[in-house]
Design an enzyme around this catalytic site. Sequence first.
Site, PDB file in Angstrom:
ATOM      1  N   CYS A 130       0.862  -1.191   0.000  1.00 54.46           N
ATOM      2  CA  CYS A 130       0.000   0.000   0.000  1.00 54.46           C
ATOM      3  C   CYS A 130       0.891   1.232   0.000  1.00 54.46           C
ATOM      4  O   CYS A 130       1.707   1.419   0.905  1.00 54.46           O
ATOM      5  CB  CYS A 130      -0.918  -0.004   1.218  1.00 54.46           C
ATOM      6  SG  CYS A 130      -1.799   1.556   1.459  1.00 54.46           S
TER       7      CYS A 130
ATOM      8  N   CYS B   6       0.655   3.362   3.151  1.00 55.02           N
ATOM      9  CA  CYS B   6       1.304   2.711   4.299  1.00 55.02           C
ATOM     10  C   CYS B   6       2.825   2.868   4.199  1.00 55.02           C
ATOM     11  O   CYS B   6       3.498   3.121   5.202  1.00 55.02           O
ATOM     12  CB  CYS B   6       0.924   1.238   4.385  1.00 55.02           C
ATOM     13  SG  CYS B   6      -0.691   0.944   5.130  1.00 55.02           S
TER      14      CYS B   6
ATOM     15  N   ASP C 291      -0.576  16.344  -2.137  1.00 54.09           N
ATOM     16  CA  ASP C 291      -0.852  15.396  -3.218  1.00 54.09           C
ATOM     17  C   ASP C 291       0.230  15.544  -4.295  1.00 54.09           C
ATOM     18  O   ASP C 291       0.649  16.648  -4.635  1.00 54.09           O
ATOM     19  CB  ASP C 291      -2.235  15.670  -3.816  1.00 54.09           C
ATOM     20  CG  ASP C 291      -2.732  14.506  -4.663  1.00 54.09           C
ATOM     21  OD1 ASP C 291      -3.685  13.837  -4.225  1.00 54.09           O
ATOM     22  OD2 ASP C 291      -2.166  14.275  -5.751  1.00 54.09           O
TER      23      ASP C 291
ATOM     24  N   HIS D 292      -4.215   1.411   8.494  1.00 47.10           N
ATOM     25  CA  HIS D 292      -4.712   1.054   7.163  1.00 47.10           C
ATOM     26  C   HIS D 292      -6.199   0.714   7.231  1.00 47.10           C
ATOM     27  O   HIS D 292      -6.582  -0.358   7.697  1.00 47.10           O
ATOM     28  CB  HIS D 292      -3.932  -0.111   6.545  1.00 47.10           C
ATOM     29  CG  HIS D 292      -4.418  -0.419   5.160  1.00 47.10           C
ATOM     30  ND1 HIS D 292      -3.862   0.151   4.032  1.00 47.10           N
ATOM     31  CD2 HIS D 292      -5.460  -1.165   4.726  1.00 47.10           C
ATOM     32  CE1 HIS D 292      -4.528  -0.268   2.963  1.00 47.10           C
ATOM     33  NE2 HIS D 292      -5.515  -1.072   3.364  1.00 47.10           N
TER      34      HIS D 292
ATOM     35  N   ASN E 143     -13.152  10.206  -1.747  1.00 46.67           N
ATOM     36  CA  ASN E 143     -13.557   9.384  -2.884  1.00 46.67           C
ATOM     37  C   ASN E 143     -13.796   7.942  -2.446  1.00 46.67           C
ATOM     38  O   ASN E 143     -13.128   7.431  -1.544  1.00 46.67           O
ATOM     39  CB  ASN E 143     -12.478   9.404  -3.974  1.00 46.67           C
ATOM     40  CG  ASN E 143     -12.411  10.739  -4.694  1.00 46.67           C
ATOM     41  OD1 ASN E 143     -13.437  11.355  -4.953  1.00 46.67           O
ATOM     42  ND2 ASN E 143     -11.204  11.178  -5.011  1.00 46.67           N
TER      43      ASN E 143
ATOM     44  N   HIS F 182      -8.392   8.210   2.795  1.00 46.08           N
ATOM     45  CA  HIS F 182      -7.756   9.526   2.834  1.00 46.08           C
ATOM     46  C   HIS F 182      -8.766  10.584   2.428  1.00 46.08           C
ATOM     47  O   HIS F 182      -9.717  10.313   1.693  1.00 46.08           O
ATOM     48  CB  HIS F 182      -6.536   9.569   1.901  1.00 46.08           C
ATOM     49  CG  HIS F 182      -6.849   9.218   0.479  1.00 46.08           C
ATOM     50  ND1 HIS F 182      -6.978   7.917   0.046  1.00 46.08           N
ATOM     51  CD2 HIS F 182      -7.084  10.000  -0.600  1.00 46.08           C
ATOM     52  CE1 HIS F 182      -7.277   7.906  -1.233  1.00 46.08           C
ATOM     53  NE2 HIS F 182      -7.353   9.160  -1.666  1.00 46.08           N
TER      54      HIS F 182
HETATM   55  P1  5GP Z   1      -8.091   8.990  -4.781  1.00 47.88           P
HETATM   56  O1  5GP Z   1      -8.471   8.981  -6.225  1.00 47.88           O
HETATM   57  O2  5GP Z   1      -7.715   7.611  -4.293  1.00 47.88           O
HETATM   58  O3  5GP Z   1      -9.109   9.666  -3.911  1.00 47.88           O
HETATM   59  O4  5GP Z   1      -6.832   9.909  -4.651  1.00 47.88           O
HETATM   60  C1  5GP Z   1      -5.532   9.428  -4.588  1.00 47.88           C
HETATM   61  C2  5GP Z   1      -4.609  10.631  -4.638  1.00 47.88           C
HETATM   62  O5  5GP Z   1      -3.341  10.237  -4.192  1.00 47.88           O
HETATM   63  C3  5GP Z   1      -4.468  11.215  -6.028  1.00 47.88           C
HETATM   64  O6  5GP Z   1      -4.875  12.585  -5.994  1.00 47.88           O
HETATM   65  C4  5GP Z   1      -2.978  11.046  -6.325  1.00 47.88           C
HETATM   66  O7  5GP Z   1      -2.449  12.156  -7.027  1.00 47.88           O
HETATM   67  C5  5GP Z   1      -2.370  10.899  -4.951  1.00 47.88           C
HETATM   68  N1  5GP Z   1      -1.184  10.059  -4.916  1.00 47.88           N
HETATM   69  C6  5GP Z   1      -1.030   8.834  -5.464  1.00 47.88           C
HETATM   70  N2  5GP Z   1       0.201   8.349  -5.199  1.00 47.88           N
HETATM   71  C7  5GP Z   1       0.821   9.284  -4.444  1.00 47.88           C
HETATM   72  C8  5GP Z   1       2.123   9.363  -3.861  1.00 47.88           C
HETATM   73  O8  5GP Z   1       2.958   8.458  -3.973  1.00 47.88           O
HETATM   74  N3  5GP Z   1       2.425  10.483  -3.164  1.00 47.88           N
HETATM   75  C9  5GP Z   1       1.525  11.493  -2.999  1.00 47.88           C
HETATM   76  N4  5GP Z   1       1.921  12.564  -2.303  1.00 47.88           N
HETATM   77  N5  5GP Z   1       0.279  11.463  -3.545  1.00 47.88           N
HETATM   78  C10 5GP Z   1      -0.051  10.362  -4.255  1.00 47.88           C
HETATM   79 ZN    ZN Z   2      -2.361   1.430   3.658  1.00 49.03          ZN
END
Ligand code: 5GP
Ligand code: ZN
Length: 109
Positions: free
Chosen positions: A3, A6, A29, A45, A86, A97
């Site tokens: 994850c 995580c 983000d 988690h 989301n 998150h």
């Molecule tokens: P979701 O669509 O799951 O609500 O949003 C996931 C968010 O996590 C996305 O906006 C994406 O840009 C962000 N994200 C994905 N991987 C990473 C990462 O490794 N680091 C950071 N800081 N953000 C991430």
């Molecule tokens: Zn996790």
Amino acid sequence: MDCIFCKIINGEIPKEFDYESDSLVVFPDINPSADLHLLIVPKKHIGGIRDIGENSGNLLAEVYQTVNQLVKDHNLSDNLYRVVLNGGKAQHVPHLHFHLLGGNWKRMV
Ligand code: 5GP
Ligand code: ZN
């Protein structure tokens, strides 16, 4: 567990946190959808909204208290901001998150 959040929380992937408590972390983000785009991420988690249990009340209260503080810290009170959680096909990272989007967002997440 494979994850990404995580790994960030455990320090396997180095990341500066804007804020950290015993229960949650806040970091930007990687692909911001607004002038300010922070993620508020519980350390535990929890896969997503379907996995929020009846003992999650304190955690959820802390999430929104943290949002309140972030809104103040970033002077968003008189600006555009929203909090997004989301789920289902709209959720890409399977670790609960909350997005705090502030300023003039370019698109929805
Ligand atoms: P979701 O669509 O799951 O609500 O949003 C996931 C968010 O996590 C996305 O906006 C994406 O840009 C962000 N994200 C994905 N991987 C990473 C990462 O490794 N680091 C950071 N800081 N953000 C991430
Ligand atoms: Zn996790």
